[in-house]
Write a protein that holds these residues in place. Sequence first.
Motif, mmCIF file in Angstrom:
data_model
loop_
_atom_site.group_PDB
_atom_site.id
_atom_site.type_symbol
_atom_site.label_atom_id
_atom_site.label_comp_id
_atom_site.label_asym_id
_atom_site.label_seq_id
_atom_site.Cartn_x
_atom_site.Cartn_y
_atom_site.Cartn_z
ATOM 1 N N THR A 43 0.735 -1.220 -0.057
ATOM 2 C CA THR A 43 0.018 -0.151 0.141
ATOM 3 C C THR A 43 0.865 1.242 -0.056
ATOM 4 O O THR A 43 0.473 2.226 -0.152
ATOM 5 N N GLU A 44 2.125 1.125 0.280
ATOM 6 C CA GLU A 44 2.937 2.540 0.246
ATOM 7 C C GLU A 44 4.119 2.556 -0.826
ATOM 8 O O GLU A 44 4.521 3.549 -1.025
ATOM 9 N N PHE A 45 4.341 1.455 -1.577
ATOM 10 C CA PHE A 45 5.372 1.462 -2.523
ATOM 11 C C PHE A 45 4.963 0.840 -3.672
ATOM 12 O O PHE A 45 4.163 -0.219 -3.605
ATOM 13 N N LEU A 46 5.702 1.299 -4.883
ATOM 14 C CA LEU A 46 5.464 0.598 -6.200
ATOM 15 C C LEU A 46 6.917 0.287 -6.419
ATOM 16 O O LEU A 46 7.846 1.019 -6.406
ATOM 17 N N GLU A 47 7.039 -0.916 -7.152
ATOM 18 C CA GLU A 47 8.488 -1.662 -7.240
ATOM 19 C C GLU A 47 8.618 -1.245 -8.781
ATOM 20 O O GLU A 47 7.851 -1.573 -9.758
ATOM 21 N N VAL A 48 9.733 -0.741 -9.179
ATOM 22 C CA VAL A 48 10.360 -0.372 -10.539
ATOM 23 C C VAL A 48 11.271 -1.408 -10.991
ATOM 24 O O VAL A 48 12.159 -1.592 -10.135
ATOM 25 N N SER A 49 10.980 -2.114 -11.763
ATOM 26 C CA SER A 49 11.912 -3.212 -12.369
ATOM 27 C C SER A 49 12.514 -2.920 -13.606
ATOM 28 O O SER A 49 11.833 -2.737 -14.685
ATOM 29 N N LEU A 50 13.702 -2.837 -13.789
ATOM 30 C CA LEU A 50 14.486 -2.359 -14.862
ATOM 31 C C LEU A 50 15.131 -3.553 -15.425
ATOM 32 O O LEU A 50 15.892 -4.342 -14.840
ATOM 33 N N ARG A 51 15.271 -3.787 -16.871
ATOM 34 C CA ARG A 51 16.270 -4.660 -17.512
ATOM 35 C C ARG A 51 17.417 -3.956 -18.132
ATOM 36 O O ARG A 51 17.210 -3.065 -18.804
#
Length: 130
Positions: free
Chosen positions: A79-87
């Motif tokens: 509810t507090e964070f969004l995960e950014v995933s990069l390749r």
Amino acid sequence: MLKLTYTENSFYLELLTESVEEWIQARVILTLRIGQSLCVEPSTATFLLPVNLPGLAQLHTQVEQLDNREVIELYACDTEFLEVSLRGYWLSANGQSMSGGFVTTMSQNTEFFLHNLWLEARKSASFAIE
């Protein structure tokens, strides 16, 4: 190009004008000249952004519209964070090292916007700590 530098307890995100290929080539030449080893391998890097950060909806739109999904993906972490995933590519002294650098490339607009969001998140976090 975005460059993430990881240390034992933190990371730093930079926006650079070089291409990934030019940057990696320069690092390879440098390590050869100083006689050190360098491991370069395809990899994934992730970091968190607060969900209440202004502009996250625009980031979602850019990721979907510009078809950056091959390079960047966004996941609701909690509810507090969004995960950014990069390749991209992980560079370190050896394949087992937890310290090193990660580089990736996507549209310049998305790189610039993501970097600005990260800066804003850092600024917000530093106010919360004080």
